[in-house]
Design an enzyme around this catalytic site. Structure first.
Site, short mmCIF file in Angstrom:
data_model
loop_
_atom_site.label_atom_id
_atom_site.label_comp_id
_atom_site.label_asym_id
_atom_site.label_seq_id
_atom_site.Cartn_x
_atom_site.Cartn_y
_atom_site.Cartn_z
N CYS A 80 -24.96 9.57 -1.44
CA CYS A 80 -25.37 9.98 -2.70
C CYS A 80 -24.47 11.30 -1.82
CB CYS A 80 -27.14 9.82 -2.03
SG CYS A 80 -27.92 10.53 -1.37
N LYS A 108 15.81 11.14 -7.47
CA LYS A 108 16.83 11.23 -8.39
C LYS A 108 17.47 9.58 -8.28
CE LYS A 108 17.95 15.17 -9.38
NZ LYS A 108 17.59 16.28 -8.90
N TYR A 123 -22.90 0.74 -3.86
CA TYR A 123 -22.57 1.74 -4.64
C TYR A 123 -22.33 3.02 -4.19
CZ TYR A 123 -27.28 3.42 -3.17
OH TYR A 123 -28.73 3.65 -2.33
N ARG A 153 13.25 9.06 -14.83
CA ARG A 153 12.27 9.19 -14.64
C ARG A 153 10.55 8.78 -14.56
NH1 ARG A 153 11.58 15.26 -12.26
NH2 ARG A 153 11.37 16.06 -14.23
N HIS A 181 -8.99 32.60 -2.25
CA HIS A 181 -10.65 32.28 -1.92
C HIS A 181 -10.63 32.64 -3.63
CE1 HIS A 181 -14.27 34.39 -2.23
NE2 HIS A 181 -14.45 33.75 -1.38
N GLY A 195 10.77 24.93 -5.39
CA GLY A 195 11.29 25.25 -4.36
C GLY A 195 11.83 24.38 -3.37
N SER A 216 -28.85 4.88 2.35
CA SER A 216 -27.64 5.98 1.82
C SER A 216 -27.59 7.21 2.86
CB SER A 216 -28.63 6.39 0.94
OG SER A 216 -27.71 7.48 -0.52
N ARG A 234 23.36 16.95 -5.60
CA ARG A 234 22.06 17.08 -6.16
C ARG A 234 21.01 16.55 -4.90
NH1 ARG A 234 22.34 13.36 -11.45
NH2 ARG A 234 21.16 14.90 -11.97
N MET A 289 16.20 23.12 -2.64
CA MET A 289 17.31 23.56 -3.46
C MET A 289 17.70 23.11 -5.24
SD MET A 289 21.33 23.25 -1.74
CE MET A 289 21.62 22.52 -3.28
#
Ligand code: ADP
Ligand code: MG
Ligand code: MG
Length: 889
Positions: free
Chosen positions: A849, A21, A869, A334, A450, A99, A781, A90, A101
């Site tokens: 892989c 900000k 790759y 922003r 979970h 979360g 690999s 601010r 202020m």
């Protein structure tokens, strides 16, 4: 060090120091836009305060100096009785963070200065309204008073007056409310509302600092992997007033539509209101376009400013503004959030406008957004009844009958029903049900619950933490807001990308982006929508930029063809074990159980033509591109019957005195081969070494298939990969035999097959001795799934459901190491092995892989360590291509 920066001193690149900000307020100030003057206290000051519990010694004087300058400039003093300067305090961290202020407006008002403000503005009502807002915000956010107490008092005042909106309260009412609010503060906070303006300001500043460490803020940072030591900046900004009557107001706007990217007028405006009213939804806003009618001059100026901002930031911006008696003020900007689809569209639109180039465009999108666009989704035109919204935990659109326990989920899905498993929260006992369900819905828990973790791991749609839904598992029902009850068997639909929950069946449509990749929709065609066009172009940008090649994990021709359509440049992993299942299983059983060499050769001989046919098809579908075939890898018992089932069969036959010689033999073998820890047992190269003829049969099948394709004028490019090697000796033995077989096939067919032989690096020992292993391997690999498992000592089949939730909640890691490569641990082994391997053999081909090959963050890591790759499942290929391009920018 300097702890305070005037808005004229900062700029947009100082987000670390000034927060998002503050940096952007400075940037706008320097662009000459009308920003109310003010200053920013740095994150450094916050860090000192949080570490030591005290402000840095120099801060107070610096703040005083800047306040003096501000007062001089504004021609009035903070809280001065006859004509007060008011400010807002601010918060503003580098990343915007729920979360933290909230902002406190109107600081500087007191029992005295409220009179001065009224006189200066010629408006009593306005002054008392501002004062009651200050006490309310200050009480709540700085003094920790329950906000509802103020809201209830405000409601009561409105009811007493028989009015519905706060603008209808008059000065006298608001004055009474102030008295009421001060009383609430006194009882709840045990102190008087501070009358000294400087004390108000200092307390607010400290409260912003402290809010960095609230539980909610900490949890958010852990989940989003934002470092805990950044701290927040604090902005002190002189007040402008949107609540000075009908020619005042406040609003928010986007420089273009954050959903489509289209240019136009997007935003909301609220007359006679202060900032937070818009977001709080206290009164109804009007569309921004209406401002043209309300205040044409300000409207035109705002449009002008939005264009300036877009051209300057070269991106979509969102803004907050206030109009005070016909004068426009900018309070925030922003680079704005946008939907996944809009990110792609906006990136290409900006390229077309000449604002950014292709490389920059690639930084404006990411693989997660692309993945989101590839999920099937609910038909937007469908009539729906949304009943709740939770956290979008794992994307996708799922429809099914509501079930409230795992047992029913499994039972119903076995009989062909589609079900949505609804639980308050899930635990490891729910696993079967989660697997059986189309989607999972919980009323508790966040992104690391979970349900969320396991669903993401399985690629299953999940909405969690839909708190308005009352789940009653005992009575097998769920009550939605409004009282409607969803019973077991009622159809519900959940959207894992938005978190929305619907009653009834919402039709699902395939993603247009997948239709495009599949070749069923073409960019540039009339029906192709802008999104497909944009994705098409961004993919081209990425392909032009990337160094990493992208291959697919595919075991059959069908997957291989899809992979090619999705842009795969070969197969990085063909698992041969899938070719041993189904009706071939019996042959494998016989092979494993064979007592004599002759019996063994018999089954191998029968398997050979089947294997060969698989490979012929595969090489044909990947003609001209490399195909890495992994020789048999999994523990043998996976091919044998279940031990309990077999025991029962033997016992039954025995009691009935039926012949059961074969079963008995089988049972003994199963017992003999049973392992406590199959993943660390007889598998991979070890199988090849103890079952004579197994690997040579596979190599022969590959070689003969390649020869056949050559004879058919094809271009097969097979690579033979030996799994689970821990030492070069293992590899050497297998190689020697393989070379012999290949030479035989070459001699017989007269073709040069150019087969290369390499290995997987998936054991720590292999990584640590990679220099030696490279003597015998033409390629590596990295099998990062097994490597993660063996480096951490985590059983990947168990941990996600058992203790990973706890690990994620405790912040031990922000994301499962099976999802994103653990750079520090597993990653350093990859780095080390790549380096040592190339020292031995400079032309050693390196790939990866395993599912990390399609994970955005991991792809960047593989790019950095110089692999050739990545290989991933066909559906992840576009994501890998895009991220490989982004990594190269
Ligand atoms: P948030 O990050 O929650 O948006 P802000 O600091 O931007 O918090 O402020 C909350 C609201 O108050 C916004 O609508 C903002 O425009 C308004 N606001 C903040 N400072 C001022 C000020 N000095 N004058 C008028 N309105 C302000
Ligand atoms: Mg704001
Ligand atoms: Mg493996």
């Amino acid at each position: 060090v300097k702890f305070v920066y005037d808005f004229t001193e900062g700029n947009k690149d100082l987000k670390d120091l000034l927060g998002g900000k503050g940096a952007n307020l400075a940037e706008m100030t320097n662009l000459g836009l009308p920003v109310p003057p003010g200053f920013t206290i740095t994150t450094e000051a916050c860090k000192v305060y949080l570490d030591s519990g005290e402000e840095p010694a120099a801060l107070r004087d610096e703040v005083s100096a800047h306040l003096d300058a501000l007062e001089a400039r504004m021609g009035k003093k903070l809280g001065q009785a006859d004509d007060p300067l008011l400010v807002s305090v601010r918060s503003g961290a580098k990343f915007s963070m729920p979360g933290m202020m909230d902002t406190v407006l109107n600081i500087g008002l007191s029992d005295k200065s409220v009179q001065g403000l009224a006189k200066q503005a010629g408006d009593d009502r306005f002054a008392w309204d501002s004062y009651r807002r200050l006490i309310q915000m200050f009480g709540k956010t700085v003094l920790g008073v329950d906000g509802e107490l103020f809201e209830d008092a405000l409601e009561a005042a409105k009811t007493a007056k028989k009015v519905t909106v706060d603008t209808e309260l008059e000065a006298a009412d608001l004055k009474k409310l102030v008295t009421k609010f001060k009383k609430i503060v006194k009882t709840e906070a045990g102190r008087d509302f501070p009358q000294s303006p400087r004390e108000q300001m200092d307390l607010a500043i400290h409260a912003v600092f402290d809010s960095w460490n609230t539980d909610r803020a900490k949890l958010y940072r852990r989940q989003e992997r934002i470092p805990h030591d950044l701290g927040t900046a604090v902005n002190v900004c002189s007040m402008v007033f949107g609540n000075l009557g009908p020619d005042s107001g406040t609003g928010v706007a986007f420089t273009r539509d954050p959903a489509s990217g289209h240019q136009g007028v997007y935003g909301d405006y609220l007359q006679n209101a202060q900032g937070e009213d818009v977001v709080a939804g206290i009164r109804n806003t009007v569309p921004l376009a209406d401002l043209e009618r309300i205040d044409k001059k300000s409207y035109d100026q705002l449009m002008q400013i939005m264009e300036t901002l877009e051209n300057h930031y070269k991106d979509l911006c969102d803004i907050e503004f206030t109009i005070e008696r016909g004068v426009l003020w900018m309070l925030q900007t922003r680079v704005g959030k946008r939907t996944a689809g809009a990110a792609f569209r906006i990136a290409t639109q900006l390229v077309d406008q000449g604002l950014i180039d292709e490389a920059e465009a690639l930084t404006r999108v990411n693989g997660a957004q692309l993945a989101q666009l590839m999920f099937p989704r609910f038909d937007e035109d469908a009539k729906v009844s949304q009943v709740g919204r939770g956290i979008a935990a794992s994307p996708g659109a799922a429809v099914g009958k509501a079930v409230f326990d795992s047992y029913t989920a499994v039972k119903w899905s076995r009989s062909g029903e589609k079900v949505i498993l609804i639980r308050r929260e899930t635990n490891p006992d729910d696993l079967d049900g989660m697997i059986a369900a189309e989607g999972i819905l919980t009323s508790r828990g966040g992104k690391t619950s979970h349900a969320a973790v396991v669903a993401r791991g399985m690629g299953k749609t999940c909405v969690c933490g839909a708190e308005e839904l009352e789940v009653d598992t005992k009575r097998r029902r769920m009550t939605v807001p409004g009282g409607h009850v969803v019973e077991e068997g009622d159809v519900v639909s959940i959207d894992g990308s938005s978190g929305k929950v619907y009653l009834g069946e919402v039709p699902v449509v395939p993603s247009p982006v997948v239709e495009y990749f599949e070749g069923r929709m073409h960019p540039g065609a009339d029906d192709a929508d802008e999104l497909v066009e944009a994705v098409h172009r961004m993919m081209a940008f990425a392909d032009r930029k990337r160094r990493l090649r992208v291959r697919a994990n595919a075991d059959n021709a069908e997957d291989a063809l899809r992979a090619r359509r999705f842009g795969a440049q070969g197969i990085g992993l063909c698992r041969t074990e899938h070719m041993f299942l189904g009706d071939r299983r019996e042959l494998v059983e016989r092979l494993i159980l064979a007592d004599t060499q002759a019996e063994r050769e018999e089954s191998l001989k029968e398997l050979l033509p089947l294997q060969k046919q698989d490979f012929v098809q595969l090489f044909e579908s990947m003609d001209g591109l490399p195909v890495t075939v992994r020789l048999l890898d999994p523990p043998l018992h996976e091919f044998l019957p279940d031990i309990t089932e077999l025991s029962v069969r033997v016992a039954l036959a025995e009691s009935r005195q039926e012949p059961h010689e074969n079963e008995l033999r089988l049972l003994q073998a199963v017992h003999r081969l049973h392992e406590q820890n199959p993943m660390l047992g007889l598998r991979g190269v070890r199988l090849g070494l103890v079952i004579p003829g197994l690997f040579t049969m596979q190599v022969r099948a590959i070689a003969e298939a390649a020869a056949e394709r050559k004879a058919a004028k094809g271009d097969p490019r097979a690579e033979i990969m030996i799994p689970l090697v821990g030492t070069v000796q293992e590899l050497e033995i297998v190689r020697e035999e393989a070379d012999k077989v290949i030479a035989e096939v070459e001699a017989a067919s007269g073709a040069q097959l150019k087969l290369s032989i390499g290995t997987m690096i998936e054991l720590p020992r292999a990584a640590l001795t990679a220099g030696q292993i490279a003597e015998a391997a033409q390629f590596f690999s990295f099998g990062t799934n097994d490597l993660t498992q063996t480096v951490w000592g985590f059983s990947r089949d168990d941990v996600e459901a058992s203790f990973f939730t706890a690990y994620l909640e405790k912040g031990i890691f922000g994301v499962s190491p099976f999802e994103t490569i653990d750079k520090d641990g597993v990653g350093s082994l990859v780095k080390l092995a790549a380096k040592a391997g190339r020292e031995t053999r400079p032309d050693l081909k390196l790939g990866v892989c395993g599912e990390h090959g399609g994970d955005p963050e991991s792809v960047h890591f593989f790019h950095e360590v110089g692999l050739d790759y990545v290989s991933c499942s066909p559906f992840r290929i576009p994501v890998a291509r895009l991220e490989a391009g982004r990594a190269a920018v």
